[in-house]
Design a protein around this motif. Structure first.
Motif, PDB file in Angstrom:
ATOM      1  N   ILE A   4       1.235  -1.219   0.081  1.00 57.25           N
ATOM      2  CA  ILE A   4      -0.016  -0.071   0.448  1.00 57.25           C
ATOM      3  C   ILE A   4       0.605   0.956   0.276  1.00 57.25           C
ATOM      4  O   ILE A   4       1.063   1.962  -0.545  1.00 57.25           O
ATOM      5  N   ALA A   5       1.962   1.273   0.507  1.00 59.98           N
ATOM      6  CA  ALA A   5       2.770   2.303   0.959  1.00 59.98           C
ATOM      7  C   ALA A   5       4.281   2.514   1.683  1.00 59.98           C
ATOM      8  O   ALA A   5       3.720   1.574   2.630  1.00 59.98           O
ATOM      9  N   HIS A   6       5.023   3.067   1.595  1.00 64.54           N
ATOM     10  CA  HIS A   6       5.965   3.322   2.715  1.00 64.54           C
ATOM     11  C   HIS A   6       5.752   4.471   3.419  1.00 64.54           C
ATOM     12  O   HIS A   6       5.649   5.706   2.084  1.00 64.54           O
ATOM     13  N   VAL A   7       7.172   4.160   3.980  1.00 70.59           N
ATOM     14  CA  VAL A   7       6.896   6.362   4.180  1.00 70.59           C
ATOM     15  C   VAL A   7       8.520   5.536   5.350  1.00 70.59           C
ATOM     16  O   VAL A   7       8.627   5.012   5.746  1.00 70.59           O
ATOM     17  N   ALA A   8       9.089   6.909   4.224  1.00 71.38           N
ATOM     18  CA  ALA A   8      10.553   6.491   4.455  1.00 71.38           C
ATOM     19  C   ALA A   8      11.075   8.356   5.220  1.00 71.38           C
ATOM     20  O   ALA A   8      10.899   9.303   4.762  1.00 71.38           O
ATOM     21  N   ASN A   9      11.674   8.360   6.292  1.00 71.62           N
ATOM     22  CA  ASN A   9      12.024   8.883   7.348  1.00 71.62           C
ATOM     23  C   ASN A   9      13.919   9.099   7.522  1.00 71.62           C
ATOM     24  O   ASN A   9      14.151   8.428   7.985  1.00 71.62           O
ATOM     25  N   TYR A  10      14.417  10.669   6.925  1.00 69.67           N
ATOM     26  CA  TYR A  10      15.538  10.254   6.465  1.00 69.67           C
ATOM     27  C   TYR A  10      16.083  12.431   6.813  1.00 69.67           C
ATOM     28  O   TYR A  10      15.150  13.198   5.780  1.00 69.67           O
ATOM     29  N   VAL A  39      11.967   5.441  -5.534  1.00 68.28           N
ATOM     30  CA  VAL A  39      11.212   3.843  -5.012  1.00 68.28           C
ATOM     31  C   VAL A  39       9.627   3.970  -5.687  1.00 68.28           C
ATOM     32  O   VAL A  39       8.920   3.096  -5.766  1.00 68.28           O
ATOM     33  N   GLU A  40       8.245   4.879  -5.674  1.00 69.49           N
ATOM     34  CA  GLU A  40       7.725   4.964  -6.207  1.00 69.49           C
ATOM     35  C   GLU A  40       7.229   3.952  -7.684  1.00 69.49           C
ATOM     36  O   GLU A  40       6.410   3.171  -8.064  1.00 69.49           O
ATOM     37  N   ALA A  41       7.808   4.704  -8.588  1.00 67.76           N
ATOM     38  CA  ALA A  41       8.396   3.486  -9.675  1.00 67.76           C
ATOM     39  C   ALA A  41       8.859   2.449  -9.309  1.00 67.76           C
ATOM     40  O   ALA A  41       8.388   0.868 -10.795  1.00 67.76           O
ATOM     41  N   GLN A  42       9.503   2.099  -8.758  1.00 68.41           N
ATOM     42  CA  GLN A  42       9.917   0.523  -8.321  1.00 68.41           C
ATOM     43  C   GLN A  42       9.078  -0.338  -7.389  1.00 68.41           C
ATOM     44  O   GLN A  42       9.055  -1.678  -8.187  1.00 68.41           O
ATOM     45  N   THR A  43       8.079   0.093  -6.701  1.00 72.77           N
ATOM     46  CA  THR A  43       6.892  -0.528  -6.354  1.00 72.77           C
ATOM     47  C   THR A  43       5.321  -0.629  -7.006  1.00 72.77           C
ATOM     48  O   THR A  43       4.989  -1.365  -6.433  1.00 72.77           O
ATOM     49  N   GLY A  44       5.234   0.289  -7.386  1.00 69.95           N
ATOM     50  CA  GLY A  44       3.906   0.669  -7.818  1.00 69.95           C
ATOM     51  C   GLY A  44       2.650   1.412  -6.388  1.00 69.95           C
ATOM     52  O   GLY A  44       2.445   1.362  -7.123  1.00 69.95           O
ATOM     53  N   ALA A  45       4.254   1.262  -5.331  1.00 68.87           N
ATOM     54  CA  ALA A  45       2.799   2.317  -4.207  1.00 68.87           C
ATOM     55  C   ALA A  45       3.462   3.464  -3.942  1.00 68.87           C
ATOM     56  O   ALA A  45       4.652   3.529  -3.762  1.00 68.87           O
ATOM     57  N   PRO A  46       3.021   4.386  -3.638  1.00 64.93           N
ATOM     58  CA  PRO A  46       3.726   5.725  -2.881  1.00 64.93           C
ATOM     59  C   PRO A  46       4.577   5.454  -1.949  1.00 64.93           C
ATOM     60  O   PRO A  46       3.772   4.548  -1.110  1.00 64.93           O
ATOM     61  N   MET A  47       4.973   6.527  -1.776  1.00 67.16           N
ATOM     62  CA  MET A  47       6.370   6.466  -0.932  1.00 67.16           C
ATOM     63  C   MET A  47       6.098   8.039  -0.077  1.00 67.16           C
ATOM     64  O   MET A  47       6.363   9.183  -1.284  1.00 67.16           O
ATOM     65  N   LEU A  48       5.956   7.912   1.280  1.00 70.43           N
ATOM     66  CA  LEU A  48       5.813   9.664   1.393  1.00 70.43           C
ATOM     67  C   LEU A  48       7.060   9.550   2.230  1.00 70.43           C
ATOM     68  O   LEU A  48       8.284   8.623   3.352  1.00 70.43           O
ATOM     69  N   PHE A  49       8.287  10.876   1.379  1.00 70.71           N
ATOM     70  CA  PHE A  49       9.333  10.933   2.604  1.00 70.71           C
ATOM     71  C   PHE A  49       9.063  12.006   3.557  1.00 70.71           C
ATOM     72  O   PHE A  49       8.048  12.808   3.287  1.00 70.71           O
ATOM     73  N   VAL A  50       9.523  11.522   4.556  1.00 72.74           N
ATOM     74  CA  VAL A  50       9.706  12.781   5.949  1.00 72.74           C
ATOM     75  C   VAL A  50      10.481  13.086   6.266  1.00 72.74           C
ATOM     76  O   VAL A  50      11.182  12.447   6.977  1.00 72.74           O
ATOM     77  N   ASN A  51      11.456  13.935   6.833  1.00 68.05           N
ATOM     78  CA  ASN A  51      12.288  14.361   6.303  1.00 68.05           C
ATOM     79  C   ASN A  51      12.916  14.268   8.287  1.00 68.05           C
ATOM     80  O   ASN A  51      11.670  14.472   8.922  1.00 68.05           O
ATOM     81  N   GLY A  52      14.249  14.091   8.101  1.00 61.39           N
ATOM     82  CA  GLY A  52      14.426  14.486  10.151  1.00 61.39           C
ATOM     83  C   GLY A  52      14.480  15.044  10.403  1.00 61.39           C
ATOM     84  O   GLY A  52      14.341  16.680  10.250  1.00 61.39           O
ATOM     85  N   ALA A  53      15.877  15.330  11.001  1.00 61.83           N
ATOM     86  CA  ALA A  53      16.485  16.372  12.321  1.00 61.83           C
ATOM     87  C   ALA A  53      17.582  16.961  11.013  1.00 61.83           C
ATOM     88  O   ALA A  53      18.124  16.464  11.646  1.00 61.83           O
ATOM     89  N   ALA A  54      17.396  17.605  10.490  1.00 58.98           N
ATOM     90  CA  ALA A  54      18.147  18.162   9.110  1.00 58.98           C
ATOM     91  C   ALA A  54      18.476  19.727   9.296  1.00 58.98           C
ATOM     92  O   ALA A  54      19.312  19.810   8.359  1.00 58.98           O
TER      93      ALA A  54
END
Length: 439
Positions: A221-227, A253-268
């Motif tokens: 369904i989705a990935h969430v990546a926190n970086y 990542v979406e193109a590779q998996t076919g599902a949404p990927m929410l990028f969530v920024n961290g302590a940047a």
């Protein structure tokens, strides 16, 4: 706009959500069946726009499209709505506008709505400017594009409605990845001066916090990546619209998996991309972040085991009173965040959202550009093996530096409403909450 009073005990105002979550580790988890859905929608303007992040400049084209990405988790009684949008910063006022509309039009509780920005410096401004205008007034000598801002909020609410209508039985897992796509940016010189650049010896968080959401039949369904990474591969000379590294990685990542990927920024706050402030995408090696970060996300996410079907999810909001910068003057819309301590000194009332998945996962978020050392300290003190920090969430109140870096000068101290003692107090009180310690 109102903020809740801070109370460090287990009787705070709380939204308790029963959901189905799976850990990489076995644990005692109980809860209700999870339903989930995610959507990605294109919000790229078809006309030139003033770009945020550097000095005033108008876009001349589009390198890659920008998006809203939304994940909805629903246990049949409560919801958690996580939205990730490809913009630089937004005022807390804009978040509250969206939150009030979402509650009124769709019945989604404010505590369950988290809106985070990826912090790309190559997307249109969305207004009002809020804290940015306090410290960077020279960037706002032009009118805010209210029409586009309204369109963005409309599109976000439509995306949330679409996701809510599509929820299906689901499960979720979490894990860690690692990428060396970032570097500390507080560059030192022999005279002791500090400026934006690269500091290979400086602290940096290179872990990727990951959530993976699947249907009960195993479809992603989705990935969430926190970086933690500044969206500054493209510098102020660039005038093309782009999601920068977070956007390019998400699309890959979406193109590779076919599902949404929410990028969530961290302590940047003190963290730059490995290639930073280049005049165009080719010079900045922008496409290489698909390998440097995107492939690391894919490989780590593939290792996440989704086995458990239930867990107790606990979501709360607290307000932490922090020392303010001497002489702090806030605009009318930001007055709710200002105050005085018992000694009459300036203080800043910082709203913090916190989320726990049983004993294994703790997520905390704030409307900040937080220095990485603070998030790393909270993680080190947390008993939850997976402790994630979501930055640029529900608004932007500037930088929060460590006490060690604050007196050294440079760009970030000039764009911070916080004074000495803010970082250790925030780390201490968030850690206390996460451990359930009211003392």
């Amino acid at each position: 706009m109102t903020l809740p009073s801070i109370r460090f005990n287990r009787n705070r105002r709380r939204l308790v959500v029963a959901t189905a979550v799976c850990s990489l580790l076995a644990g005692t988890v109980r809860g209700g069946p999870l339903r989930a859905a995610a959507v990605t929608i294109d919000i790229t303007p078809d006309q030139p726009k003033m770009l945020g992040g550097y000095g005033p400049r108008e876009s001349t084209g589009v390198h890659d499209p920008i998006h809203h990405r939304v994940l909805v988790l629903n246990d049949g009684e409560h919801e958690w709505v996580l939205a990730s949008s490809e913009f630089c910063v937004m005022s807390p006022e804009l978040y509250e506008t969206a939150a009030v509309r979402l509650a009124t039009e769709q019945g989604v509780d404010r505590l369950g709505f988290w809106w985070t920005l990826t912090h790309t410096h190559s997307a249109p401004e969305i207004g009002p400017p809020g804290m940015a205008e306090v410290y960077l007034p020279d960037r706002y000598d032009h009118a805010v594009d209210e029409t586009y801002t309204t369109e963005i909020v409309d599109a976000l609410l439509a995306a949330i409605a679409e996701a809510r209508a599509k929820v299906q039985p689901a499960r979720i897992g979490w894990g860690w990845g690692e990428s060396r796509a970032n570097i500390n940016r507080r560059a030192r010189d022999v005279d002791g001066s500090v400026r934006l650049g690269m500091n290979p010896d400086g602290p940096v968080d290179r872990r990727i916090g990951l959530l993976r959401v699947e249907s009960t039949s195993g479809d992603l369904i989705a990935h969430v990546a926190n970086y933690a990474i500044h969206g500054t591969v493209l510098g102020g000379q660039s005038k093309v619209i782009s999601g920068d590294a977070p956007g390019v990685v998400s699309a890959y990542v979406e193109a590779q998996t076919g599902a949404p990927m929410l990028f969530v920024n961290g302590a940047a706050g003190d963290v730059a991309p490995l290639y930073s402030v280049y005049p165009n995408p080719r010079a900045g090696h922008l496409s290489e972040f698909r390998f440097l970060l995107g492939d690391r996300i894919l490989s780590a996410a593939a290792e996440i085991a989704v086995k458990h079907s239930e867990v107790h999810l606990d979501l709360e909001e607290i307000v932490v009173d922090l020392p303010g910068r001497s002489g702090l003057e806030l605009t009318e819309s930001l007055q709710v965040f200002g105050g005085r301590d018992s000694a009459g000194k300036e203080s800043v009332r910082l709203p913090v959202r916190l989320l726990r998945f049983g004993e294994d996962v703790a997520i905390w978020s704030a409307p900040l550009e937080l220095f990485s050392e603070v998030a790393l300290e909270v993680r080190a003190r947390s008993s939850a093996e997976h402790t994630f920090y979501f930055g640029y969430t529900n608004g932007w109140l500037g930088y929060l530096l460590t006490d060690e870096e604050l007196p050294l000068g440079g760009y970030e101290p000039r764009v911070s409403p916080f004074g000495p003692g803010a970082a250790p107090k925030l780390a201490h009180q968030v850690s206390q909450y996460l451990e359930g310690d009211s003392n």
